[in-house]
Design a protein around this motif. Structure first.
Motif, mmCIF file in Angstrom:
data_model
loop_
_atom_site.group_PDB
_atom_site.id
_atom_site.type_symbol
_atom_site.label_atom_id
_atom_site.label_comp_id
_atom_site.label_asym_id
_atom_site.label_seq_id
_atom_site.Cartn_x
_atom_site.Cartn_y
_atom_site.Cartn_z
ATOM 1 N N UNK A 199 0.723 -1.236 -0.239
ATOM 2 C CA UNK A 199 0.065 -0.097 0.002
ATOM 3 C C UNK A 199 0.866 1.301 -0.245
ATOM 4 N N UNK A 200 2.187 1.080 0.657
ATOM 5 C CA UNK A 200 2.929 2.409 0.746
ATOM 6 C C UNK A 200 3.617 2.649 -0.746
ATOM 7 N N UNK A 201 3.556 1.626 -1.479
ATOM 8 C CA UNK A 201 4.198 1.892 -2.928
ATOM 9 C C UNK A 201 3.347 2.004 -3.977
ATOM 10 N N UNK A 202 2.084 1.909 -3.754
ATOM 11 C CA UNK A 202 1.187 2.077 -5.060
ATOM 12 C C UNK A 202 1.347 3.473 -5.803
ATOM 13 N N UNK A 203 0.870 3.364 -7.022
ATOM 14 C CA UNK A 203 0.937 4.718 -8.074
ATOM 15 C C UNK A 203 2.460 5.290 -8.131
ATOM 16 N N UNK A 204 3.227 4.338 -8.132
ATOM 17 C CA UNK A 204 4.446 4.547 -8.273
ATOM 18 C C UNK A 204 5.098 3.828 -9.626
ATOM 19 N N UNK A 205 4.191 2.985 -10.034
ATOM 20 C CA UNK A 205 4.614 2.245 -11.236
ATOM 21 C C UNK A 205 5.308 0.557 -11.008
ATOM 22 N N UNK A 206 5.118 0.208 -9.689
ATOM 23 C CA UNK A 206 5.474 -0.873 -9.294
ATOM 24 C C UNK A 206 4.630 -2.213 -10.006
#
Length: 267
Positions: A199-206
């Motif tokens: 959830x802390x890494x969403x919307x970053x292209x992962x």
């Protein structure tokens, strides 16, 4: 909430009788709601196929189209809808996501294809990621990391699973499960089955980076089609990647019966 697991019937009348019996017994035991079908797994019959299941892919729920009518007739309503979409591998926009993968690499986020042994090693961390990604999934209530590992490795005699992870220097931040469909007849499909991002890494292209890595692996197989399998209809981030312009392969539904609102006369 009571959960109806595996269900199979050969006629609509037979299906109606067994579901009515389950409804009565569940109410007698004090359950006001029932959900179906669960069958214990996110990767098994955790849904009904809503169309004739001709040419099913490996891991897809496949039922006669008549099942939906039986559930609806008995007062079950659709709780969640899922879709599978497909596109040609050669023209897939996933090829453009390599630049995102390269950009994340500069931030210290690396994607990799891991072995089954590595999956077992990292199973608790990956399972926690999936549980966070599917908090509303009833099937997850019956899961733990050990069962997850078993399911991910249970069919290795039938096909070769591909496990992709994304990690920074501290933890795993993304997971993707994919495989070449062993049930393909004629047209070979590469199935992108389950994905979760912290959830802390969403919307970053992962997620896009994981799909880009899977695309490169798929290109080295005999696959000619990509299949985005069993996506939740309301999952906007996934549809941003697997856009709705792609061809619809099949639709699925997960059902709920609520005795406090249903007016089914036989229960």
């Amino acid at each position: 909430v009571a959960h109806i697991g595996f269900i199979e019937f050969h006629s609509e009348s037979g299906g109606t009788k067994i579901l009515e019996h389950v409804q009565r017994e569940s109410l007698r035991l004090g359950y006001a709601k029932m959900r179906a079908p669960v069958d214990g797994s996110l990767w098994s019959s955790f849904r009904l196929a809503l169309h004739a299941s001709d040419d099913p892919f490996f891991g897809e729920p496949h039922h006669p189209a008549s099942y939906e009518g039986v559930f609806r007739q008995l007062g079950f309503t659709m709780l969640q809808k899922n879709l599978s979409l497909e596109e040609a591998l050669e023209t897939s926009p996933l090829s453009k996501f390599s630049t995102i993968r390269d950009a994340l690499l500069l931030e210290g986020i690396v994607t990799s294809l891991i072995s089954q042994a590595a999956l077992i090693e990292h199973a608790p961390e990956i399972f926690a990621l999936l549980k966070e990604g599917f908090p509303e999934a009833d099937a997850m209530e019956h899961f733990d990391a050990q069962l997850f590992t078993y399911l991910m490795n249970a069919h290795t005699t039938d096909m070769t699973p591909h496990f992709f992870i994304a990690r920074d220097n501290k933890r795993i931040v993304g997971f993707l499960y994919a495989y070449l469909d062993p049930w393909s007849r004629g047209v070979q499909r590469y199935v992108l089955k389950s994905i979760a991002v912290h959830k802390d890494m969403r919307n970053r292209g992962v997620g896009k980076a994981l799909f880009a890595h899977a695309f490169l692996v798929a290109k080295n197989t005999e696959a000619t089609r990509l299949l985005f399998a069993l996506m939740r209809e309301e999952n906007a981030p996934i549809f941003a990647i697997a856009g709705q312009a792609k061809a619809l392969y099949r639709e699925y539904a997960f059902y709920e019966y609520d005795s406090t609102t249903s007016h089914h006369p036989h229960v």
